[in-house]
Design a protein around this motif. Structure first.
Motif, PDB file in Angstrom:
ATOM      1  N   ALA A 185       1.057  -1.260   0.305  1.00  0.00           N
ATOM      2  CA  ALA A 185       0.089   0.397  -0.103  1.00  0.00           C
ATOM      3  C   ALA A 185       0.692   1.382   0.483  1.00  0.00           C
ATOM      4  CB  ALA A 185      -1.225  -0.266   1.271  1.00  0.00           C
ATOM      5  N   GLY A 186       2.195   0.692  -0.154  1.00  0.00           N
ATOM      6  CA  GLY A 186       3.253   2.233  -0.036  1.00  0.00           C
ATOM      7  C   GLY A 186       3.295   3.096   1.464  1.00  0.00           C
ATOM      8  N   MET A 187       3.554   2.513   2.461  1.00  0.00           N
ATOM      9  CA  MET A 187       3.487   2.899   3.164  1.00  0.00           C
ATOM     10  C   MET A 187       4.951   2.633   3.667  1.00  0.00           C
ATOM     11  SD  MET A 187       0.839   3.368   4.798  1.00  0.00           S
ATOM     12  CE  MET A 187       2.056   4.361   5.926  1.00  0.00           C
ATOM     13  N   GLY A 188       5.724   2.074   3.825  1.00  0.00           N
ATOM     14  CA  GLY A 188       7.410   1.819   3.471  1.00  0.00           C
ATOM     15  C   GLY A 188       8.077   3.344   2.693  1.00  0.00           C
ATOM     16  N   ARG A 189       7.272   3.678   1.620  1.00  0.00           N
ATOM     17  CA  ARG A 189       7.899   4.801   0.870  1.00  0.00           C
ATOM     18  C   ARG A 189       7.323   5.754   1.384  1.00  0.00           C
ATOM     19  NH1 ARG A 189       5.367   7.597  -3.142  1.00  0.00           N
ATOM     20  NH2 ARG A 189       6.877   8.753  -4.557  1.00  0.00           N
ATOM     21  N   TRP A 190       5.937   6.182   2.352  1.00  0.00           N
ATOM     22  CA  TRP A 190       5.350   6.920   2.771  1.00  0.00           C
ATOM     23  C   TRP A 190       6.369   7.186   4.348  1.00  0.00           C
ATOM     24  CZ3 TRP A 190       3.703  10.269   0.332  1.00  0.00           C
ATOM     25  CH2 TRP A 190       2.800  10.144  -0.948  1.00  0.00           C
ATOM     26  N   ILE A 191       7.336   6.287   5.052  1.00  0.00           N
ATOM     27  CA  ILE A 191       8.187   6.314   6.140  1.00  0.00           C
ATOM     28  C   ILE A 191       8.894   6.886   5.735  1.00  0.00           C
ATOM     29  CG2 ILE A 191       8.931   4.407   7.621  1.00  0.00           C
ATOM     30  CD1 ILE A 191       6.184   4.860   8.563  1.00  0.00           C
ATOM     31  N   MET A 192       9.515   6.656   4.575  1.00  0.00           N
ATOM     32  CA  MET A 192      10.938   6.961   3.908  1.00  0.00           C
ATOM     33  C   MET A 192      10.763   8.513   4.060  1.00  0.00           C
ATOM     34  SD  MET A 192      13.076   3.988   4.342  1.00  0.00           S
ATOM     35  CE  MET A 192      14.101   5.121   3.449  1.00  0.00           C
ATOM     36  N   ILE A 193       9.771   9.161   3.101  1.00  0.00           N
ATOM     37  CA  ILE A 193       9.533   9.863   2.628  1.00  0.00           C
ATOM     38  C   ILE A 193       9.645  11.392   4.453  1.00  0.00           C
ATOM     39  CG2 ILE A 193       8.019  12.121   1.505  1.00  0.00           C
ATOM     40  CD1 ILE A 193       7.368  10.482  -0.269  1.00  0.00           C
ATOM     41  N   GLU A 194       8.864  10.742   5.071  1.00  0.00           N
ATOM     42  CA  GLU A 194       8.878  11.433   6.396  1.00  0.00           C
ATOM     43  C   GLU A 194      10.003  10.900   7.030  1.00  0.00           C
ATOM     44  OE1 GLU A 194       6.937  13.194  10.325  1.00  0.00           O
ATOM     45  OE2 GLU A 194       5.589  12.463   8.006  1.00  0.00           O
ATOM     46  N   ALA A 195      10.592  10.417   7.370  1.00  0.00           N
ATOM     47  CA  ALA A 195      12.181  10.754   7.451  1.00  0.00           C
ATOM     48  C   ALA A 195      12.706  11.888   6.708  1.00  0.00           C
ATOM     49  CB  ALA A 195      12.617   8.794   7.269  1.00  0.00           C
ATOM     50  N   ALA A 196      12.935  11.532   5.848  1.00  0.00           N
ATOM     51  CA  ALA A 196      13.473  12.508   4.538  1.00  0.00           C
ATOM     52  C   ALA A 196      13.176  13.951   4.758  1.00  0.00           C
ATOM     53  CB  ALA A 196      13.394  12.655   3.635  1.00  0.00           C
ATOM     54  N   HIS A 197      11.739  14.435   5.152  1.00  0.00           N
ATOM     55  CA  HIS A 197      10.639  15.802   5.665  1.00  0.00           C
ATOM     56  C   HIS A 197      12.251  15.593   6.977  1.00  0.00           C
ATOM     57  CE1 HIS A 197       8.043  17.173   2.558  1.00  0.00           C
ATOM     58  NE2 HIS A 197       8.081  16.163   2.430  1.00  0.00           N
ATOM     59  N   TRP A 198      11.917  14.916   8.075  1.00  0.00           N
ATOM     60  CA  TRP A 198      12.581  15.034   9.326  1.00  0.00           C
ATOM     61  C   TRP A 198      14.110  15.557   8.681  1.00  0.00           C
ATOM     62  CZ3 TRP A 198      16.554  12.862  12.145  1.00  0.00           C
ATOM     63  CH2 TRP A 198      16.613  13.357  13.511  1.00  0.00           C
ATOM     64  N   ALA A 199      14.646  14.608   8.476  1.00  0.00           N
ATOM     65  CA  ALA A 199      16.190  15.074   7.888  1.00  0.00           C
ATOM     66  C   ALA A 199      16.503  16.718   7.429  1.00  0.00           C
ATOM     67  CB  ALA A 199      16.600  14.314   6.863  1.00  0.00           C
ATOM     68  N   ALA A 200      15.680  17.099   7.326  1.00  0.00           N
ATOM     69  CA  ALA A 200      15.006  18.361   6.338  1.00  0.00           C
ATOM     70  C   ALA A 200      15.133  19.472   7.133  1.00  0.00           C
ATOM     71  CB  ALA A 200      14.389  18.388   4.991  1.00  0.00           C
ATOM     72  N   ARG A 201      14.491  18.959   8.493  1.00  0.00           N
ATOM     73  CA  ARG A 201      14.219  19.932   9.226  1.00  0.00           C
ATOM     74  C   ARG A 201      15.326  19.819  10.900  1.00  0.00           C
ATOM     75  NH1 ARG A 201       9.055  17.464   9.540  1.00  0.00           N
ATOM     76  NH2 ARG A 201       9.428  15.657  11.601  1.00  0.00           N
ATOM     77  N   HIS A 202      16.262  19.213  10.750  1.00  0.00           N
ATOM     78  CA  HIS A 202      17.285  18.787  11.264  1.00  0.00           C
ATOM     79  C   HIS A 202      18.351  18.923  10.570  1.00  0.00           C
ATOM     80  CE1 HIS A 202      14.395  17.268  13.192  1.00  0.00           C
ATOM     81  NE2 HIS A 202      15.064  17.400  15.016  1.00  0.00           N
ATOM     82  N   GLY A 203      18.633  19.452   8.770  1.00  0.00           N
ATOM     83  CA  GLY A 203      20.186  19.951   8.414  1.00  0.00           C
ATOM     84  C   GLY A 203      20.489  19.050   7.657  1.00  0.00           C
ATOM     85  N   ALA A 204      20.074  17.993   7.731  1.00  0.00           N
ATOM     86  CA  ALA A 204      20.801  16.760   7.550  1.00  0.00           C
ATOM     87  C   ALA A 204      20.671  16.414   5.571  1.00  0.00           C
ATOM     88  CB  ALA A 204      20.171  15.562   7.023  1.00  0.00           C
ATOM     89  N   ALA A 205      21.276  16.354   4.973  1.00  0.00           N
ATOM     90  CA  ALA A 205      21.553  16.743   3.241  1.00  0.00           C
ATOM     91  C   ALA A 205      21.654  15.198   3.191  1.00  0.00           C
ATOM     92  CB  ALA A 205      23.237  16.955   2.779  1.00  0.00           C
ATOM     93  N   HIS A 206      21.793  13.935   4.006  1.00  0.00           N
ATOM     94  CA  HIS A 206      21.439  12.975   3.117  1.00  0.00           C
ATOM     95  C   HIS A 206      20.942  11.897   3.595  1.00  0.00           C
ATOM     96  CE1 HIS A 206      24.647  14.631   0.318  1.00  0.00           C
ATOM     97  NE2 HIS A 206      24.008  13.735  -0.447  1.00  0.00           N
ATOM     98  N   ILE A 207      19.532  10.472   3.197  1.00  0.00           N
ATOM     99  CA  ILE A 207      19.586   9.635   4.707  1.00  0.00           C
ATOM    100  C   ILE A 207      19.644   8.755   3.706  1.00  0.00           C
ATOM    101  CG2 ILE A 207      17.491   9.708   2.224  1.00  0.00           C
ATOM    102  CD1 ILE A 207      15.607   9.505   4.634  1.00  0.00           C
TER     103      ILE A 207
END
Length: 239
Positions: A185-207
């Motif tokens: 149902a695409g949940m793994g993909r959405w979890i990774m995208i959520e992680a990327a947004h959290w990463a962006a908020r914390h100044g990370a350049a890569h995931i």
């Protein structure tokens, strides 16, 4: 600059740490406290002498752990030596990385994913269903880096969990688990995208993420999302 394998080894150690580390000559021993291979495997800077190997094996037995080494890029001599000593290859792993900006062009649908720390009880239940029990959750809890839990819902039901930590400008995702009823149902993909947004908020350049080579579905997911393989490791285990 894209993180290389050596950087991701350091990120792995910081975001998914063992309970204790001890160095004996060329060998680094890890007390995993029951948290699995990644936090229990020894590493070595070179091939070992018979006495050094005997000492390392005794130390691992003293930790109530089997004889287990992680073999990284550049460890060819160590790999060959352990093979000669009867160690077999276990769980080859791919190291993947992607730019955070490439994943944050999308936003998960409303109330689909959340970043939350500490883990909710339902998150612990989903992890337990995937054999990620208290010892592995303890790994997350003892990490001192910036970190978060990842929680996903599908069809108005709790569906997926993950954990992410930040080190050296890289966010690494671990313990991604999707309930059987909500797979495909695409949940793994959405979890990774959520992680990327959290990463962006914390100044990370890569995931980044780790994936066993035999997990075809997960490898396919990461490739489809633009993750590039930048390294590998495998284990050598003596039965």
């Amino acid at each position: 600059m894209t993180p290389d394998a050596q950087t991701l080894y350091a990120v792995t150690e910081a975001t998914w740490p063992p309970a204790r580390i001890e160095t004996r000559g060329p060998v680094t021993l890890r007390d995993g406290a029951g948290g699995g291979k990644r936090v229990s495997a020894a590493t070595a800077t070179r091939a070992l002498t018979p006495d050094e190997l005997t000492d390392a094996e005794a130390a691992m037995r003293g930790l109530a752990q089997g004889a287990l080494f992680q073999i990284r890029a550049g460890d060819d001599a160590l790999d060959a030596m352990l093979s000669d000593q009867g160690y077999r290859v276990v769980d080859p792993v791919n190291l993947y990385v992607a730019p955070v900006a490439a994943l944050t062009v999308e936003t998960p649908p409303r109330v689909t994913t959340f970043s939350v720390w500490e883990p909710l009880e339902i998150m612990r239940e989903i992890w337990a269903e995937g054999s990620i029990g208290p010892a592995r959750i303890a790994v997350m809890e003892r990490a001192t880096c910036p970190k978060t839990g990842l929680f996903g819902r599908h069809d108005n039901r709790p569906a997926a969990v993950g954990y992410a930590g930040l080190h050296q400008g890289v966010v690494m995702v671990h313990a991604l688990e999707v309930r059987a009823a909500h797979r495909r149902a695409g949940m793994g993909r959405w979890i990774m995208i959520e992680a990327a947004h959290w990463a962006a908020r914390h100044g990370a350049a890569h995931i980044a993420v780790l994936c066993t080579k035999q997990n075809a579905a997960a490898n396919g997911l990461y490739a489809s999302m633009g993750f590039a393989p930048v390294g590998y490791y495998h284990y050598r285990q003596k039965d």
